[in-house]
Design a protein around this motif. Structure first.
Motif, short mmCIF file in Angstrom:
data_model
loop_
_atom_site.label_atom_id
_atom_site.label_comp_id
_atom_site.label_asym_id
_atom_site.label_seq_id
_atom_site.Cartn_x
_atom_site.Cartn_y
_atom_site.Cartn_z
N ALA A 274 -10.21 -34.19 12.88
CA ALA A 274 -11.10 -35.04 13.67
C ALA A 274 -11.51 -34.27 14.92
O ALA A 274 -10.65 -33.66 15.58
CB ALA A 274 -10.40 -36.33 14.06
N PRO A 275 -12.79 -34.28 15.26
CA PRO A 275 -13.24 -33.57 16.46
C PRO A 275 -12.55 -34.09 17.72
O PRO A 275 -12.40 -35.30 17.90
CB PRO A 275 -14.74 -33.86 16.52
N VAL A 276 -12.11 -33.19 18.56
CA VAL A 276 -11.43 -33.55 19.80
C VAL A 276 -12.39 -34.28 20.74
O VAL A 276 -12.01 -35.24 21.41
CB VAL A 276 -10.84 -32.30 20.49
N ASP A 277 -13.64 -33.86 20.76
CA ASP A 277 -14.60 -34.38 21.74
C ASP A 277 -15.58 -35.42 21.18
O ASP A 277 -16.56 -35.74 21.82
CB ASP A 277 -15.39 -33.23 22.35
N ALA A 278 -15.29 -35.95 20.01
CA ALA A 278 -16.24 -36.90 19.40
C ALA A 278 -16.17 -38.26 20.09
O ALA A 278 -15.15 -38.93 20.05
CB ALA A 278 -15.96 -37.04 17.91
N ALA A 279 -17.24 -38.64 20.71
CA ALA A 279 -17.30 -39.93 21.41
C ALA A 279 -17.44 -41.10 20.44
O ALA A 279 -17.05 -42.22 20.75
CB ALA A 279 -18.47 -39.93 22.39
N LYS A 280 -18.00 -40.86 19.26
CA LYS A 280 -18.24 -41.94 18.31
C LYS A 280 -17.00 -42.32 17.50
O LYS A 280 -16.98 -43.36 16.87
CB LYS A 280 -19.36 -41.55 17.34
N ILE A 281 -15.98 -41.48 17.51
CA ILE A 281 -14.79 -41.76 16.73
C ILE A 281 -13.84 -42.61 17.56
O ILE A 281 -13.47 -42.24 18.67
CB ILE A 281 -14.08 -40.46 16.30
N ASN A 282 -13.48 -43.75 17.02
CA ASN A 282 -12.52 -44.61 17.70
C ASN A 282 -11.11 -44.13 17.38
O ASN A 282 -10.68 -44.17 16.23
CB ASN A 282 -12.68 -46.06 17.25
N MET A 283 -10.45 -43.65 18.40
CA MET A 283 -9.08 -43.19 18.23
C MET A 283 -8.33 -43.56 19.50
O MET A 283 -8.83 -43.38 20.61
CB MET A 283 -9.06 -41.67 18.02
N ARG A 284 -7.13 -44.12 19.32
CA ARG A 284 -6.32 -44.47 20.47
C ARG A 284 -4.86 -44.21 20.15
O ARG A 284 -4.45 -44.21 18.99
CB ARG A 284 -6.52 -45.93 20.85
N LYS A 285 -4.09 -43.97 21.21
CA LYS A 285 -2.66 -43.80 21.06
C LYS A 285 -2.06 -45.14 20.62
O LYS A 285 -2.54 -46.19 21.04
CB LYS A 285 -2.05 -43.34 22.39
N ILE A 286 -1.04 -45.09 19.79
CA ILE A 286 -0.43 -46.34 19.34
C ILE A 286 0.25 -47.04 20.50
O ILE A 286 0.55 -46.43 21.53
CB ILE A 286 0.58 -46.13 18.18
#
Length: 169
Positions: free
Chosen positions: A50-62
């Motif tokens: 997954a791209p580190v800088d992708a703004a469109k990807i929803n990713m969060r720490k658990i």
């Protein structure tokens, strides 16, 4: 930026562990772009980039354990989706799941439990589409809660019910 060893919720793909960051050596991919190398929680032999800088990807720490316990206490106040049109309801499910937000995942779960009960009372089963979104939302949220609460995933629904029941009584 996430660190190696962090567990994250990665969009509608579920729980992943950050293993490393790297660049990809592929045609058409920038050699300067960094990617997380992630291991799916439910498939420890797989890898996802997954791209580190992708703004469109929803990713969060658990969530932390304290955050999970606090979240569970809010479950009774999470409203269901009140959409009668099947297409709009499916779009709402997708949007909620893509958000990675525990409240939105629980909104889908609660909505589908109510819908399931309504359909059973009419002598019908939950539709395949509804079943798919129920499994997806439960999979993401219950994997996260099982991990942070250190319990089997199958025990999570009863654990939530027990906490909710105690807070209501």
């Amino acid at each position: 930026m996430f660190q190696n060893g962090d567990y994250v919720v990665y969009g509608c793909k579920g729980i992943h562990k950050i293993i490393d960051t790297t660049t990809l050596n592929m045609d058409g991919v920038s050699k300067n772009k960094e990617y997380y190398v992630m291991q799916p929680y439910d498939k420890p032999t797989g890898s996802v980039y997954a791209p580190v800088d992708a703004a469109k990807i929803n990713m969060r720490k658990i969530m932390s354990r304290a955050e999970a316990d606090a979240f569970i206490k809010t479950v009774p106040g999470i409203s269901i989706l009140d959409i009668k049109n099947n297409k709009q309801r499916e779009d709402a499910y997708k949007e909620c799941i893509r958000s990675c937000d525990p409240d939105e995942l629980m909104r889908v779960i609660k909505t589908l439990y109510v819908r399931k009960e309504e359909r059973i009372s009419q002598g019908k089963k939950l539709t395949l589409t509804d079943t798919h979104y129920m499994q997806q939302a439960e999979g993401i949220l219950y994997d996260e809660l099982a991990l942070v609460l250190d319990m089997p995933k199958d025990d999570v629904p009863d654990y939530i019910s027990g906490i909710v029941h105690k807070s209501v009584v």
